[in-house]
Structures are given as C-alpha cells and as structure tokens.
Design a protein around this motif. Structure first.
Motif, mmCIF file in Angstrom:
data_model
loop_
_atom_site.group_PDB
_atom_site.id
_atom_site.type_symbol
_atom_site.label_atom_id
_atom_site.label_comp_id
_atom_site.label_asym_id
_atom_site.label_seq_id
_atom_site.Cartn_x
_atom_site.Cartn_y
_atom_site.Cartn_z
ATOM 1 N N LEU A 89 14.231 25.420 -49.761
ATOM 2 C CA LEU A 89 15.512 24.897 -50.251
ATOM 3 C C LEU A 89 15.830 25.426 -51.646
ATOM 4 C CD1 LEU A 89 15.160 21.178 -49.055
ATOM 5 C CD2 LEU A 89 16.364 23.062 -47.916
ATOM 6 N N GLY A 90 15.501 26.710 -51.863
ATOM 7 C CA GLY A 90 15.805 27.355 -53.137
ATOM 8 C C GLY A 90 14.823 27.055 -54.253
ATOM 9 N N ILE A 91 13.796 26.284 -53.988
ATOM 10 C CA ILE A 91 12.808 25.911 -55.006
ATOM 11 C C ILE A 91 11.535 26.721 -54.794
ATOM 12 C CG2 ILE A 91 11.418 24.030 -55.958
ATOM 13 C CD1 ILE A 91 13.559 22.095 -54.952
ATOM 14 N N THR A 92 11.040 27.355 -55.860
ATOM 15 C CA THR A 92 9.807 28.122 -55.777
ATOM 16 C C THR A 92 8.612 27.184 -55.646
ATOM 17 O OG1 THR A 92 10.694 29.952 -57.091
ATOM 18 C CG2 THR A 92 8.300 29.765 -56.954
ATOM 19 N N LEU A 93 7.846 27.377 -54.569
ATOM 20 C CA LEU A 93 6.642 26.579 -54.354
ATOM 21 C C LEU A 93 5.396 27.311 -54.817
ATOM 22 C CD1 LEU A 93 7.342 25.218 -50.746
ATOM 23 C CD2 LEU A 93 7.814 24.094 -52.937
ATOM 24 N N VAL A 94 5.344 28.596 -54.508
ATOM 25 C CA VAL A 94 4.164 29.397 -54.826
ATOM 26 C C VAL A 94 4.609 30.795 -55.221
ATOM 27 C CG1 VAL A 94 2.021 30.418 -53.931
ATOM 28 C CG2 VAL A 94 2.714 28.146 -53.175
ATOM 29 N N LYS A 95 3.951 31.360 -56.201
ATOM 30 C CA LYS A 95 4.147 32.763 -56.534
ATOM 31 C C LYS A 95 2.761 33.386 -56.682
ATOM 32 C CE LYS A 95 7.626 34.148 -59.087
ATOM 33 N NZ LYS A 95 8.499 34.499 -60.255
ATOM 34 N N GLN A 104 -4.056 36.519 -58.206
ATOM 35 C CA GLN A 104 -3.434 35.570 -59.132
ATOM 36 C C GLN A 104 -2.344 34.797 -58.391
ATOM 37 O OE1 GLN A 104 -2.224 38.693 -62.019
ATOM 38 N NE2 GLN A 104 -3.279 37.443 -63.543
ATOM 39 N N TYR A 105 -2.305 33.505 -58.604
ATOM 40 C CA TYR A 105 -1.211 32.725 -58.036
ATOM 41 C C TYR A 105 -1.073 31.411 -58.795
ATOM 42 C CZ TYR A 105 -4.166 29.230 -55.723
ATOM 43 O OH TYR A 105 -5.039 28.204 -55.470
ATOM 44 N N TYR A 106 0.080 30.798 -58.609
ATOM 45 C CA TYR A 106 0.248 29.419 -59.067
ATOM 46 C C TYR A 106 1.136 28.691 -58.075
ATOM 47 C CZ TYR A 106 4.847 30.771 -61.015
ATOM 48 O OH TYR A 106 6.141 31.221 -61.177
ATOM 49 N N GLU A 107 0.940 27.383 -57.978
ATOM 50 C CA GLU A 107 1.776 26.558 -57.096
ATOM 51 C C GLU A 107 2.332 25.401 -57.907
ATOM 52 O OE1 GLU A 107 0.977 23.414 -55.834
ATOM 53 O OE2 GLU A 107 -1.042 23.186 -56.679
ATOM 54 N N THR A 108 3.616 25.134 -57.687
ATOM 55 C CA THR A 108 4.348 24.230 -58.566
ATOM 56 C C THR A 108 4.155 22.759 -58.225
ATOM 57 O OG1 THR A 108 6.326 24.419 -57.169
ATOM 58 C CG2 THR A 108 6.109 25.975 -58.991
ATOM 59 N N ILE A 109 3.858 22.422 -56.974
ATOM 60 C CA ILE A 109 3.753 21.013 -56.594
ATOM 61 C C ILE A 109 2.554 20.353 -57.268
ATOM 62 C CG2 ILE A 109 3.345 19.433 -54.671
ATOM 63 C CD1 ILE A 109 5.034 21.197 -52.932
ATOM 64 N N GLY A 110 1.404 21.010 -57.193
ATOM 65 C CA GLY A 110 0.206 20.444 -57.813
ATOM 66 C C GLY A 110 -0.016 20.910 -59.225
#
Length: 258
Positions: A89-95, A104-110
């Motif tokens: 829904l247009g929101i970045t969850l993981v990059k 390398q990664y990050y996730e926004t929910i946690g």
C-alpha cells in the motif's frame, strides 16, 4: 508475520555469469540422443546477458499462519548487486542490498537491520546460499554448478532431466530443463534425514531482447511439519537502464546478530 525471514526466502529462492559455451538450438521435443555435455552447455549459454535490470514483481507468500501479497521492486547489476524494496500500500516494509560478499537489509515494522554475510540466509533455508545462487534463481538458472562428469541426463515428460551420477548422503538434487530454451523448468533439493525440501518451479518464460527471463516462479519449502509457498510474478522487466542502488540503515534500528 516475520517480514525479515520472508524477504530473504524470496531473495534466496526469489533472489551466473554469461555462458561462453556454444548453444544447441532448442526444439519443441526433447531429444533422446542429445548428450549431457550439450544439454549443460546450452543451459549455461541460456544465462541472460545484461548489465543492469529493473523489474517490478508481485510476490504472494503463504505459510502455516499467514498469507500476504506485496509489490517488490527489484534492481540488479549483474554479478555485482541485487537491490530489493518491498512495499505494501505504498509503504516500504523492507529494503535490502546484496553483494557477493555482504547482505544488508532493514525492515520497518520491527525496526531491525542486518549487516553481515550469508550465514543467516543459509540457516533459514537449510542449505548453503550465496550471491551466485540467489542471482541464478531470479534468472531461471541452476543454483548448483553442473558438469558432464558428475551428472547424467534422461528425457522425462518432454523435459531434459539432470541429476548427479551419485547423490551425496542426505542430499538429493534434480533439475528439469525445457527443450525450447534450455531454461530451468523445475529444480529440487531434498534432505530427507532432516525432513527438508526446497522446490523451485518456473511456469513460463518471457523473451526480453534476445534472452529468456522468468514470468512466474513458484517456490515451495518444507521442513518437518512447516510449509512455505511463494509465488513470484514478474510484471515488468527493463534491461540496461540507468539505475541506482540507494541504501542506508535508518538511525535507531536494532541490529540482528547471529
């Protein structure tokens, strides 16, 4: 839902350099007399040739507890970088930004991130994974090196079936190639002693430029009583475009350490 594990399963089984070998011309019917040497050489030659790729894919994930569909932006610089952004829904969850020597990664929910090697991915998947294997799966190539000395071929259901002459203990590998383009039709790795199975199936391919790229990838993993199904559909593929790979871990995120 564990988005961190989800995206890396997608990358590693959703996630090959150009073959220099001479390619045998494909046909609608698999040929019984085609040598394993020519089959393998043709598969290697079928690896797509490009410098950069930008793709938009739809990923549907289902495990024992969750079903979710997300949009994924995929960028690649062949043999150098795999960059992924997962959105809902247009929101970045993981990059994520993956290179041959670093994940390398990050996730926004946690609010967590990882910055290290491939050990975490290998642990999650139950088999060793690296950059080349992740790239191969995304391009419809075999995740293992195959050579004429160690593999045998047969024709089954109009596909070229390849498997080792001798399967290692607790490690059963097989793959089927399409006779038209020598791309992977399906590939599986079973570790029966651990009740573990990885299966990757390509339902179709699309021709972009002079090469074939996956249209849809169906990924199934099982480990004991746990099952995961992932469906990857390529919506759009652009080749040799001018793209960047922006990535920076936000401040205040917690690091995941092995």
């Amino acid at each position: 839902m564990n988005y961190t594990k989800y995206i890396f399963i997608v990358l590693a089984i959703v996630l090959s350099s150009c073959g220099a070998a001479k390619k045998v011309k494909g046909s609608k019917t698999a040929k019984e007399n085609l040598s394993v040497k020519n089959i393998i050489a043709s598969h290697e030659a079928a690896s797509p040739s490009f410098k950069t790729m930008a793709a938009r894919i739809q990923v549907t994930y289902e495990d024992d507890d969750t079903q979710q569909s997300v949009t994924v932006s995929l960028r690649m610089e062949k043999d150098k970088t795999i960059w992924v952004k997962v959105s809902l829904l247009g929101i970045t969850l993981v990059k994520a930004n993956i290179t041959p020597d670093r994940v390398q990664y990050y996730e926004t929910i946690g609010g967590t991130y990882f910055n290290g090697d491939y050990a975490l991915l290998s642990d999650w998947l139950g088999t060793e994974i690296n950059f080349d294997k992740a790239q191969a799966i995304l391009l419809g190539q075999s995740i293992f090196n195959i050579n004429k000395a160690d593999y045998k071929s047969t024709v089954l259901q109009n596909k070229y079936k390849l498997q080792p002459n001798v399967q290692p203990q607790n490690f059963i590998h097989s793959l089927f190639l399409n006779p038209e383009n020598f791309k992977i039709s399906s590939e599986s790795l079973s570790q029966p002693n651990d009740e573990r199975l990885l299966s990757v199936r390509y339902t179709d391919y699309q021709k972009v430029g002079t090469d074939f790229y996956p249209s849809e990838i169906k990924i199934n993993t099982t480990e004991k009583d746990s099952k995961t199904n992932i469906d990857v559909i390529y919506k759009k593929i652009d080749l040799d475009v001018n793209i960047g790979f922006p990535f920076s871990i936000p401040e205040g995120y917690d690091e995941i350490k092995l």
